[in-house]
Design a protein around this motif. Sequence first.
Motif, PDB file in Angstrom:
ATOM      1  N   SER A  22       0.833  -1.212   0.000  1.00 56.72           N
ATOM      2  CA  SER A  22       0.000   0.000   0.000  1.00 56.72           C
ATOM      3  C   SER A  22       0.861   1.253   0.000  1.00 56.72           C
ATOM      4  O   SER A  22       0.641   2.177  -0.788  1.00 56.72           O
ATOM      5  N   GLU A  35      10.314   3.078   6.691  1.00 53.66           N
ATOM      6  CA  GLU A  35       9.990   1.655   6.882  1.00 53.66           C
ATOM      7  C   GLU A  35      10.874   1.101   7.998  1.00 53.66           C
ATOM      8  O   GLU A  35      12.089   1.267   7.956  1.00 53.66           O
ATOM      9  N   ARG A  36      10.246   0.412   8.944  1.00 54.51           N
ATOM     10  CA  ARG A  36      11.024  -0.068  10.097  1.00 54.51           C
ATOM     11  C   ARG A  36      11.945  -1.234   9.735  1.00 54.51           C
ATOM     12  O   ARG A  36      12.967  -1.446  10.373  1.00 54.51           O
ATOM     13  N   ARG A  37      11.556  -2.017   8.710  1.00 54.32           N
ATOM     14  CA  ARG A  37      12.426  -3.134   8.330  1.00 54.32           C
ATOM     15  C   ARG A  37      13.785  -2.597   7.874  1.00 54.32           C
ATOM     16  O   ARG A  37      13.868  -1.510   7.328  1.00 54.32           O
ATOM     17  N   ARG A  44       3.355 -13.239   1.791  1.00 48.94           N
ATOM     18  CA  ARG A  44       1.959 -13.529   2.125  1.00 48.94           C
ATOM     19  C   ARG A  44       1.140 -13.621   0.840  1.00 48.94           C
ATOM     20  O   ARG A  44       0.714 -14.687   0.455  1.00 48.94           O
ATOM     21  N   ALA A  87      -0.133 -14.103  -2.817  1.00 47.72           N
ATOM     22  CA  ALA A  87       0.406 -15.010  -3.833  1.00 47.72           C
ATOM     23  C   ALA A  87       0.321 -14.450  -5.239  1.00 47.72           C
ATOM     24  O   ALA A  87       0.872 -15.038  -6.165  1.00 47.72           O
ATOM     25  N   GLN A 130       4.519 -12.047  -2.637  1.00 49.54           N
ATOM     26  CA  GLN A 130       4.407 -10.649  -2.188  1.00 49.54           C
ATOM     27  C   GLN A 130       5.767  -9.956  -2.133  1.00 49.54           C
ATOM     28  O   GLN A 130       5.871  -8.776  -2.459  1.00 49.54           O
ATOM     29  N   VAL A 157       8.797   4.624  12.895  1.00 48.03           N
ATOM     30  CA  VAL A 157       8.125   5.868  13.289  1.00 48.03           C
ATOM     31  C   VAL A 157       7.600   5.694  14.711  1.00 48.03           C
ATOM     32  O   VAL A 157       6.836   4.766  15.005  1.00 48.03           O
ATOM     33  N   GLU A 178      -4.044  -2.226   4.888  1.00 42.34           N
ATOM     34  CA  GLU A 178      -4.387  -2.979   6.102  1.00 42.34           C
ATOM     35  C   GLU A 178      -4.336  -2.139   7.364  1.00 42.34           C
ATOM     36  O   GLU A 178      -4.752  -2.608   8.421  1.00 42.34           O
ATOM     37  N   GLY A 226      -7.625 -15.025  -0.975  1.00 42.28           N
ATOM     38  CA  GLY A 226      -6.326 -14.424  -1.323  1.00 42.28           C
ATOM     39  C   GLY A 226      -6.417 -13.211  -2.221  1.00 42.28           C
ATOM     40  O   GLY A 226      -5.820 -13.181  -3.306  1.00 42.28           O
ATOM     41  N   VAL A 227      -7.166 -12.176  -1.777  1.00 41.37           N
ATOM     42  CA  VAL A 227      -7.227 -10.943  -2.578  1.00 41.37           C
ATOM     43  C   VAL A 227      -7.000  -9.679  -1.748  1.00 41.37           C
ATOM     44  O   VAL A 227      -7.132  -8.573  -2.267  1.00 41.37           O
ATOM     45  N   MET A 242      -4.426  -8.043  -0.497  1.00 39.19           N
ATOM     46  CA  MET A 242      -3.445  -7.063  -0.977  1.00 39.19           C
ATOM     47  C   MET A 242      -3.960  -6.345  -2.230  1.00 39.19           C
ATOM     48  O   MET A 242      -3.696  -5.162  -2.438  1.00 39.19           O
ATOM     49  N   ASN A 243      -4.707  -7.083  -3.027  1.00 40.29           N
ATOM     50  CA  ASN A 243      -5.244  -6.489  -4.254  1.00 40.29           C
ATOM     51  C   ASN A 243      -6.245  -5.378  -3.948  1.00 40.29           C
ATOM     52  O   ASN A 243      -6.337  -4.393  -4.674  1.00 40.29           O
TER      53      ASN A 243
HETATM   54  C1  LIG Z   1      -1.288 -15.791   5.290  1.00 35.83           C
HETATM   55  C2  LIG Z   1      -1.657 -14.662   4.419  1.00 35.83           C
HETATM   56  C3  LIG Z   1      -1.857 -14.900   3.073  1.00 35.83           C
HETATM   57  C4  LIG Z   1      -2.238 -13.855   2.249  1.00 35.83           C
HETATM   58  N1  LIG Z   1      -2.429 -14.124   0.935  1.00 35.83           N
HETATM   59  C5  LIG Z   1      -2.832 -13.143   0.119  1.00 35.83           C
HETATM   60  C6  LIG Z   1      -3.026 -13.411  -1.266  1.00 35.83           C
HETATM   61  O1  LIG Z   1      -2.827 -14.523  -1.740  1.00 35.83           O
HETATM   62  N2  LIG Z   1      -3.427 -12.392  -2.064  1.00 35.83           N
HETATM   63  C7  LIG Z   1      -3.634 -11.125  -1.577  1.00 35.83           C
HETATM   64  O2  LIG Z   1      -4.020 -10.238  -2.340  1.00 35.83           O
HETATM   65  N3  LIG Z   1      -3.434 -10.843  -0.261  1.00 35.83           N
HETATM   66  C8  LIG Z   1      -3.032 -11.805   0.587  1.00 35.83           C
HETATM   67  N4  LIG Z   1      -2.797 -11.525   1.901  1.00 35.83           N
HETATM   68  C9  LIG Z   1      -2.959 -10.139   2.386  1.00 35.83           C
HETATM   69  C10 LIG Z   1      -1.709  -9.248   2.168  1.00 35.83           C
HETATM   70  O3  LIG Z   1      -0.577  -9.866   2.696  1.00 35.83           O
HETATM   71  C11 LIG Z   1      -1.956  -7.889   2.826  1.00 35.83           C
HETATM   72  O4  LIG Z   1      -3.199  -7.394   2.354  1.00 35.83           O
HETATM   73  C12 LIG Z   1      -0.864  -6.851   2.492  1.00 35.83           C
HETATM   74  O5  LIG Z   1       0.385  -7.200   3.004  1.00 35.83           O
HETATM   75  C13 LIG Z   1      -1.251  -5.497   3.099  1.00 35.83           C
HETATM   76  O6  LIG Z   1      -0.351  -4.537   2.641  1.00 35.83           O
HETATM   77  P1  LIG Z   1      -0.094  -3.187   3.446  1.00 35.83           P
HETATM   78  O7  LIG Z   1       0.978  -2.465   2.684  1.00 35.83           O
HETATM   79  O8  LIG Z   1      -1.368  -2.494   3.687  1.00 35.83           O
HETATM   80  O9  LIG Z   1       0.463  -3.662   4.872  1.00 35.83           O
HETATM   81  P2  LIG Z   1       1.778  -4.495   5.214  1.00 35.83           P
HETATM   82  O10 LIG Z   1       2.139  -5.413   4.114  1.00 35.83           O
HETATM   83  O11 LIG Z   1       1.532  -5.070   6.551  1.00 35.83           O
HETATM   84  O12 LIG Z   1       2.924  -3.398   5.286  1.00 35.83           O
HETATM   85  C14 LIG Z   1       3.032  -2.513   6.381  1.00 35.83           C
HETATM   86  C15 LIG Z   1       4.485  -2.062   6.474  1.00 35.83           C
HETATM   87  O13 LIG Z   1       4.589  -1.049   7.480  1.00 35.83           O
HETATM   88  C16 LIG Z   1       5.785  -1.263   8.223  1.00 35.83           C
HETATM   89  N5  LIG Z   1       5.608  -0.615   9.546  1.00 35.83           N
HETATM   90  C17 LIG Z   1       4.735  -0.961  10.526  1.00 35.83           C
HETATM   91  N6  LIG Z   1       4.831  -0.109  11.569  1.00 35.83           N
HETATM   92  C18 LIG Z   1       5.798   0.791  11.244  1.00 35.83           C
HETATM   93  C19 LIG Z   1       6.344   1.930  11.912  1.00 35.83           C
HETATM   94  N7  LIG Z   1       5.921   2.317  13.123  1.00 35.83           N
HETATM   95  N8  LIG Z   1       7.322   2.633  11.293  1.00 35.83           N
HETATM   96  C20 LIG Z   1       7.752   2.277  10.050  1.00 35.83           C
HETATM   97  N9  LIG Z   1       7.262   1.199   9.379  1.00 35.83           N
HETATM   98  C21 LIG Z   1       6.293   0.481   9.959  1.00 35.83           C
HETATM   99  C22 LIG Z   1       5.906  -2.779   8.293  1.00 35.83           C
HETATM  100  O14 LIG Z   1       7.228  -3.188   8.566  1.00 35.83           O
HETATM  101  C23 LIG Z   1       5.429  -3.173   6.901  1.00 35.83           C
HETATM  102  O15 LIG Z   1       6.500  -3.270   5.976  1.00 35.83           O
HETATM  103  C24 LIG Z   1      -2.416 -12.546   2.772  1.00 35.83           C
HETATM  104  C25 LIG Z   1      -2.216 -12.317   4.129  1.00 35.83           C
HETATM  105  C26 LIG Z   1      -1.841 -13.355   4.946  1.00 35.83           C
HETATM  106  C27 LIG Z   1      -1.629 -13.089   6.418  1.00 35.83           C
END
Ligand SMILES: Cc1cc2nc3c(=O)[nH]c(=O)nc-3n(C[C@H](O)[C@H](O)[C@H](O)COP(=O)(O)OP(=O)(O)OC[C@H]3O[C@@H](n4cnc5c(N)ncnc54)[C@H](O)[C@@H]3O)c2cc1C
Length: 509
Positions: free
Chosen positions: A13, A32-34, A42, A44, A104, A128, A293, A303-304, A306-307
Amino acid sequence: MNADLIVVGAGPSGLTVAAEVAKLGLNVIVLERREGGHSESRAAGLVPRVTELLASRGVADRFFKESSEQQEWPFHPGHIYGGESGIKWRDSESRFDFSLRIQQWRTEKVLLGWCLDVGVDVRFGHIVEDFGEEGDGYAVMARTSSGEEVSLTAKYLVGADGGRSFVRTKLGIPFIGKDESFLAVVADVVSDYPIKTNTVHYSENGWISAYPIDESKFRFIGVHAKLGSIDVSPAKGSPVTVDEVKRYLCDLLPDIVNVDDMNIKGLSWSNRFGDALRSVSTFRSGRAFLVGEACRIHYPASGVGMNFCLQDAFNLGWKLAYVLKGYSDPSLLDSFESERKPVMDRFLQSIDSQCTLQFTFTEGGKAHRDHFREYLLPLPEVKKHFVRELSGLTHPYDSEKGSHLLSGERLPDFDLILRDGRCSWVGNELHDSEFVLLDLSGENVFQSLNVEAVAPVRVVCGHGSMLPEVMIGVKALLIRPDSYVAWATDTTPSLTEVEEVLSKWIRLP
Ligand SMILES: Cc1cc2nc3c(=O)[nH]c(=O)nc-3n(C[C@H](O)[C@H](O)[C@H](O)COP(=O)(O)OP(=O)(O)OC[C@H]3O[C@@H](n4cnc5c(N)ncnc54)[C@H](O)[C@@H]3O)c2cc1C
């Protein structure tokens, strides 16, 4: 100010919002904290209408290339719904009629590359820890891995920091919903055992799904009716073991595989996750926004997830950029919540109902599933509906009463034969994140509008080719930078009408 925008989190996101804003020449910092690189695997893959969005920015080819490093043939025609296979992406009405199988971490790698190309300042190893309003923006405090405090300021802040969002907590936005009732196990199993794509199986012991990731690994997801129950399962965060995976495989696929033949060498990644479902009531507080998220958590049914996050990011990105550039009034930003929250609410309702369908391991639950599988899912209209649901397209954005059927809908997929002789996919016109004013009437009605020089509008006149049913008779369209139809008409429009429509979205001199 150090930047126009600070984004917290370099997941899918955050990186997408950052790229969308920076590509219009704005200063964006991602914290990014990583320490670096990409998070674990996660999601696929990418679904058709999201691949289409990436293609409309001219970056889909990067994902195709990266995914073929993972799998020789990463294009999959089908998908699952509520744990059942049978969904066909050819119903997506998109030329990208496949799931693109891409882990991912690879998606994040490509998004990071896109960010760097458009000048985003991505800082890994920055957690942060605090922020607050300062002047017309925010002061953000991050701590680096070496313990150093870094203070930065920006006009806008985006919390893309995932399900446990610090930004959400600090803004005091409640996260309402329910806790887990079970925990599932997911593991990328190192084994050359030939697993068929979309293997899905139920027994009285639970549900299991498996599919190949590459030649040396397969993804396994299992929900064990007994071992997964919340009082029996090991806690979230505790490691998944090879023995546990073997036990799941034995119990859930008893007649299908002999675990000893599978030559399991280890787990390259694993996780536990449950059916907790929580969401926010608002996506913003002042000039701070939540995306992906940070706005919700849910079981990853079908599994959608992230999409959907990527679609949120595409909705927010151009709006932030347009307001920062002065192209649009700041009130445009209100539409992020009014458009995306109903989509999120609908999505969470779908997730809840899929979980009930999928994980009720009683006699009644089995009867319900059998009925669904045999009588409902095979119906073409039902399949089409689920494709729209998985694509996040069942809830068109607000459009005014009496407006055209297409208004507020995702742009249908078609080709254009342009007056300069080019034949082109309509999405190619969106590469520069402009509005596209498309004249299909053959009358070149917008010729004297002179809007291109003064506003981010691309005027295009062409013949619509390969038009889907819904486009028949359409004379003109205004397409938003995120591929949604802002306005459409079946009659030749007057210039005054067009100017009125444009001025709802952008400032015209
Ligand atoms: C088991 C599993 C299977 C999945 N399979 C699918 C799939 O097949 N298809 C699909 O579309 N989705 C799937 N998903 C969902 C998908 O993984 C998430 O929707 C997606 O990762 C969300 O993205 P995001 O960028 O919103 O959050 P995240 O990916 O959680 O990224 C948040 C980032 O913020 C960083 N962060 C957090 N706090 C701080 C801070 N204080 N300071 C700096 N950085 C920080 C974290 O380190 C992280 O890198 C799956 C999820 C799981 C758990």
